[in-house]
Design an enzyme around this catalytic site. Structure first.
Site, PDB file in Angstrom:
ATOM      1  N   ILE A 147      31.822  34.255  29.555  1.00  0.00           N
ATOM      2  CA  ILE A 147      30.446  34.055  30.037  1.00  0.00           C
ATOM      3  C   ILE A 147      30.094  35.099  31.089  1.00  0.00           C
ATOM      4  O   ILE A 147      28.976  35.619  31.121  1.00  0.00           O
ATOM      5  CB  ILE A 147      30.251  32.622  30.574  1.00  0.00           C
ATOM      6  CG1 ILE A 147      30.558  31.616  29.452  1.00  0.00           C
ATOM      7  CG2 ILE A 147      28.829  32.420  31.083  1.00  0.00           C
ATOM      8  CD1 ILE A 147      30.478  30.156  29.878  1.00  0.00           C
ATOM      9  N   LEU A 151      27.829  29.160  38.267  1.00  0.00           N
ATOM     10  CA  LEU A 151      28.139  28.482  37.002  1.00  0.00           C
ATOM     11  C   LEU A 151      29.617  28.128  36.896  1.00  0.00           C
ATOM     12  O   LEU A 151      29.983  27.105  36.326  1.00  0.00           O
ATOM     13  CB  LEU A 151      27.747  29.361  35.819  1.00  0.00           C
ATOM     14  CG  LEU A 151      27.993  28.719  34.443  1.00  0.00           C
ATOM     15  CD1 LEU A 151      26.740  28.011  33.965  1.00  0.00           C
ATOM     16  CD2 LEU A 151      28.471  29.719  33.419  1.00  0.00           C
ATOM     17  N   HIS A 184      32.710  23.003  20.120  1.00  0.00           N
ATOM     18  CA  HIS A 184      31.278  22.839  20.405  1.00  0.00           C
ATOM     19  C   HIS A 184      30.511  24.160  20.387  1.00  0.00           C
ATOM     20  O   HIS A 184      29.366  24.213  20.818  1.00  0.00           O
ATOM     21  CB  HIS A 184      31.096  22.119  21.744  1.00  0.00           C
ATOM     22  CG  HIS A 184      31.733  22.833  22.896  1.00  0.00           C
ATOM     23  ND1 HIS A 184      33.041  22.627  23.270  1.00  0.00           N
ATOM     24  CD2 HIS A 184      31.249  23.757  23.742  1.00  0.00           C
ATOM     25  CE1 HIS A 184      33.322  23.386  24.301  1.00  0.00           C
ATOM     26  NE2 HIS A 184      32.252  24.096  24.612  1.00  0.00           N
ATOM     27  N   THR A 225      37.222  25.438  27.446  1.00  0.00           N
ATOM     28  CA  THR A 225      37.359  23.979  27.470  1.00  0.00           C
ATOM     29  C   THR A 225      38.215  23.493  26.307  1.00  0.00           C
ATOM     30  O   THR A 225      39.015  22.557  26.445  1.00  0.00           O
ATOM     31  CB  THR A 225      35.958  23.340  27.402  1.00  0.00           C
ATOM     32  OG1 THR A 225      35.195  23.812  28.509  1.00  0.00           O
ATOM     33  CG2 THR A 225      36.039  21.827  27.442  1.00  0.00           C
ATOM     34  N   HIS A 278      41.710  23.846  27.192  1.00  0.00           N
ATOM     35  CA  HIS A 278      42.128  22.743  28.064  1.00  0.00           C
ATOM     36  C   HIS A 278      42.437  21.495  27.236  1.00  0.00           C
ATOM     37  O   HIS A 278      43.394  20.781  27.494  1.00  0.00           O
ATOM     38  CB  HIS A 278      41.035  22.406  29.078  1.00  0.00           C
ATOM     39  CG  HIS A 278      40.793  23.483  30.087  1.00  0.00           C
ATOM     40  ND1 HIS A 278      41.799  24.216  30.644  1.00  0.00           N
ATOM     41  CD2 HIS A 278      39.645  23.950  30.648  1.00  0.00           C
ATOM     42  CE1 HIS A 278      41.293  25.094  31.504  1.00  0.00           C
ATOM     43  NE2 HIS A 278      39.992  24.960  31.509  1.00  0.00           N
ATOM     44  N   CYS A 314      20.833  15.803  32.601  1.00  0.00           N
ATOM     45  CA  CYS A 314      20.717  14.391  32.208  1.00  0.00           C
ATOM     46  C   CYS A 314      21.861  13.579  32.813  1.00  0.00           C
ATOM     47  O   CYS A 314      23.009  14.018  32.829  1.00  0.00           O
ATOM     48  CB  CYS A 314      20.767  14.298  30.685  1.00  0.00           C
ATOM     49  SG  CYS A 314      20.953  12.613  30.059  1.00  0.00           S
TER      50      CYS A 314
END
Lengths: 352, 352, 352, 352
Positions: free
Chosen positions: A180, A267, A68, A45, A48, A112
């Site tokens: 991952i 995923l 992150h 990410t 990106h 969430c």
């Protein structure tokens, strides 16, 4: 008195690239923790964002410190914070859930409806310091190595996906061997998978898949991976599919190699709509397809910490360059060239 | 023409001991399989039968060939049998369920209300040949060693118990280190348990527990095992209890060392009623207690076979003497003296 | 300026009884909500506190305002509180979990290791106003009647217990018909139980059980309830046991009437250790026994609210006297005499 | 002696239509049951067979007696059959699973890899008599009405789908209101769904949906059903999707109206591949998608029987014409015109 400043890697403008700037150290509220970043890891990410692709343009609001994935040491805690003290070795869940919406109330904060992501929606960890709500900080056993602690965010994705159903004594396919996917191979083996079959078009990553413990690393460009997987499972198909690529072709192949009654955990993020043989591959086979997002708060962190602490995961093949944050350009170029897996940035001067 | 005969270890009379006799080879019905026994293993239950304890007296109807743990080779199949052929290497589920009662109809044949056990209710495997309903025969990959194949019955108890809930990244206590408890340690580790804590009063078995992979083998006679287990789990208690002893004291300790929200899977058979601190240990902690009996038909067999075939279970420390069936007395004496774990009997002349 | 005062029913001294006193209205912190109590309901626990039994003596530290079942209207919110406004109709989860312990981190805050209960450990709702952490306040649809809203705490116990496993198309036994047992009957029927069998020694409560929807209300003093339950289930036994009494005899009977593979959910609190036929009733039957405590935060509240709002629960038979808080003595005497189920107290002058 | 004959509705030739013929009464094997058909019901699949659509052409091998929904009375049992006797009122699971494949061994016979369907692969129930393997015959309580007993096959589909996850206190969307969709509405309400929202383009079926208990029956052609469903669920979306249409548009809408963390159970069979917004609707929302096929053997039958016997399902609005089998042409025309739901054929002369 001027406020103290720090180095931070910033998306300063809405275009390609990033800038290393000097900005004020974040101030913290009563429920926050300020963490001195020990090591930060670059996610796909982040690449990106660096490249400023369509998704980045639609989501980010520069200027922003991105990043992150990290670990660090608690520098300061807010007045209301209990359970942490300066000097604690920590990582953090960077998805900040609202606590009020229905999924949050049901204990499913990982989906969430109002999630804010640190490093995407607010300033992140490519900096000397990062501010995190105390509820999201995760204390790490000092026995866990720094480079492993720096990748708990993506490792958590892998653990969440693999352990979303039974694995022990089961055959597992992993479609897509990015970081991952590679981690998922190690986690699946640690969790007792009897056979792990990886598929991946990139030869370098197939080699890594084998190093991570895959029994076979198949090349979809070179043969019929569905037939090969069925052959390796006595004709039945695999019990579990872990889809890590987001590529429509891999999703098709993964679902096709799944046995009736099997589990598919998705995923990987497809770039657009995906066409499925919904009857043949899902309905008629009585398959369960799970969408997986983020990490369970904090069940996944508990499981991941236990696996790391007990030494059950060998992630060494994943790691590549370790660079001072000043060399960020080199890091992103390595990743763009597909010549590296996890590149670590060190914003606080020491590299190990 | 006289029917062919075979050696069989028989409980001929309702008293202590057993007799090696020559009896007719069993005839088979259209849905049966006749298996030539390669190796048979002695269960604690067989020792009870040998000793003719209270339970044996209430359940068995001599004369009976006993024995229910074995592997062998298909000798002959009934007219209606599909899927097996002479020469197949097999073991068998010795609990024969009725197929008609409510549990059977619900797919829970392991708790069938009309179960008949081969080796207890009908002639068993301490013989050159044993007759098994085809539905209960389980084909084994030839790569699985004979001594492992001979203990799939108790190994299945262990696999059923361990995999009755999540294990990967979890702390596990095993109370009682008889053969099934010891196997459970190996299975829990193969399934990714982060810490395995065994408790056992017998020093020899504690040593075996460590060899099977326990992180600690605690002696309840020598200290407060509940406090020790809590200490090893950061004060929280273990995530999973596998109760393998049936001893009230071990059940108490196991439940007391379980964390709130934990899982307790009980396989060990108590000799009488057991008094529990039901509020403190179960209700107030929101614990789940599972009664475990037999093996799931045939989910447990599928899982167990996959674990064995992939080489994930090292059971070597369990094995001890291997004897021709003629030496059965020596075998039972070894077990009575507590000097052996799994003793194998070979009824067909060759011992390996 | 003197702080405003309010009426509160207090355990002022460590002995029997309670006192209606005038005390300051609670001040609230930044994350608290002050609620004006509309109606409060008396729990069996409150009766224990009133009577000052052994448990009360060991747990409570007078002076204390007790009471933990209520509904009311938001009077004031703390500076940091979002999602509530004065005038909102609310109830509250009175178990305040710590958020830091392992169960809390795993999303199992209902078995928090550091729980504090409002009305037991800190001042409760038998008063004009009660202070509640915002996180524990639960907004209620105005269509839900006041007397139902006042009993969401015990109703939540019932919903948590009944819905801890599948119920639709299943036979259910409820052992013990106090208020939560009676509520469980209504919830089980709403959730599609095919047959609900209640057991209860008190004739008045058996009558209520029938009114709440039980197909049969059996008297353990008058016959063999295990045989009766088996007879009503075609000889198989019930699929689900909801144990609501805490009485050893009822626990025995409930487990004995459960079918192999069934589910037993235990909520009733035994006064001491309980002796079980652990093999016959749990292990050999492959039964799952669940300890149930409190209410899931906040999954149970979501389910309960949906059931109430859709009008699926008729709780009318449960309600009895409605009294101004000044008549508290009469209320406790009614309960001591076993002549009432849910008695409501109104601290703010109006009774409806 | 000539073998006895019977009337049977046959697909005699590979083209449109069907023929009522006289053929021999089936002979039965030792493990079979011969059932005299009391009432048979016409499935959408039978209409496809009648019309000889592409699927029928690829699957069926005429000549064949079709029909697979029925109830009847046991006429004769095979020599090895236990548990049934002439005169028993029965229905049957018409999917005959092999018992040998991996899914069968795992207790998931409803996704058997070698399933044969009575009425599609072998002679079915549109006849005076039908032969069924004893294992597939299901005894019915005589209190269950004939017309309900005749539709246990599709009702089982509905029960399997609805009860594949929790329903009580949850909001449910049913997309598609053919007979199984309509039955699902009744089952969902019986199982405690708080709100049931149906979508259906056909006005007559929307009216039936309301009669079956839907809180709303929305017309996708007349408005934004996703927005309407979100509005009816406080903006959150529904907890559960039961997809009964197989139409891509309905699948999209259903997944879009599902809340994060929700459950989607897909039974409707799409005619071709389906394009999904896999990230937005499944992965990013952490949704679970279940493929549902057939009925669990025999858990679904147990649940369905209990629901029917306890009178919890009102299926009356589903039933329409009842005709002697001689009038089959009229029956299929009614169905083709969309003017009927369940049409019953009576092959044995009496119609009720």
């Amino acid at each position: 008195m001027p406020s103290p400043t720090m180095k931070a890697l910033r998306k300063a403008r809405p275009d390609r690239g990033a800038q290393l700037e000097s900005i004020p150290v974040p101030s913290i509220g009563p429920n926050d923790v300020l963490v001195r970043v020990r090591a930060a890891s670059i996610c796909g990410t982040d690449l990106h964002i660096y490249e400023w692709d369509a998704w980045s343009q639609s989501r980010l609001r520069p200027p922003l410190t991105f990043g992150h994935e990290f670990c660090g040491v608690v520098e300061k805690i807010g007045d209301e914070v209990a359970g942490f003290a300066p000097g604690d070795f920590v990582s953090a869940e960077m998805h900040v859930n609202c606590g009020h919406c229905l999924p949050c109330r049901l204990g499913e904060g990982h989906v969430c409806e109002n999630v804010r992501i640190i490093g995407i929606d607010v300033d992140g960890c490519f900096a000397e310091f990062v501010r995190i709500p105390a509820r999201n900080v995760w204390k790490i056993d000092p026995s866990i190595p720094v480079h492993y602690a720096a990748v708990m965010d993506p490792l958590g994705n892998a653990v969440h996906t693999v352990l979303a159903g039974p694995v022990a004594g089961r055959t597992v396919a992993v479609t897509g061997c990015g970081p991952i996917g590679l981690m998922s191979i190690a986690v699946a083996r640690a969790a007792g998978a009897s056979t792990v079959i990886a598929t991946e078009v990139n030869a370098y990553r197939r080699e890594l898949a084998t190093k991570m413990g895959a029994d076979a690393a198949l090349d979809p460009a070179a043969g019929d991976v569905v037939a090969q997987a069925k052959d390796m499972t006595g004709g039945d198909g695999v019990d579990v599919l872990l889809e890590m690529s987001g590529h429509p072709e891999a999703i098709h192949q993964g679902l096709a190699m799944l046995r009736p009654g099997g589990r598919a955990s998705l995923l990987g993020i497809p770039r657009g709509p995906v066409t499925l043989n919904l009857f043949d591959d899902v309905i008629g086979k009585g398959v369960v397809v799970q969408g997986i997002f983020g990490r369970r708060m904090f069940g996944t962190w508990v499981e991941m910490t236990a696996l790391l602490k007990s030494g059950r995961l060998n992630l060494e093949p994943l790691f590549h360059e370790r660079l001072p944050i000043e060399n960020f350009q080199q890091a992103f170029e390595l990743l763009e060239a597909g010549r590296a897996n996890k590149v670590l940035l060190f914003p606080n001067g020491f590299v190990d």
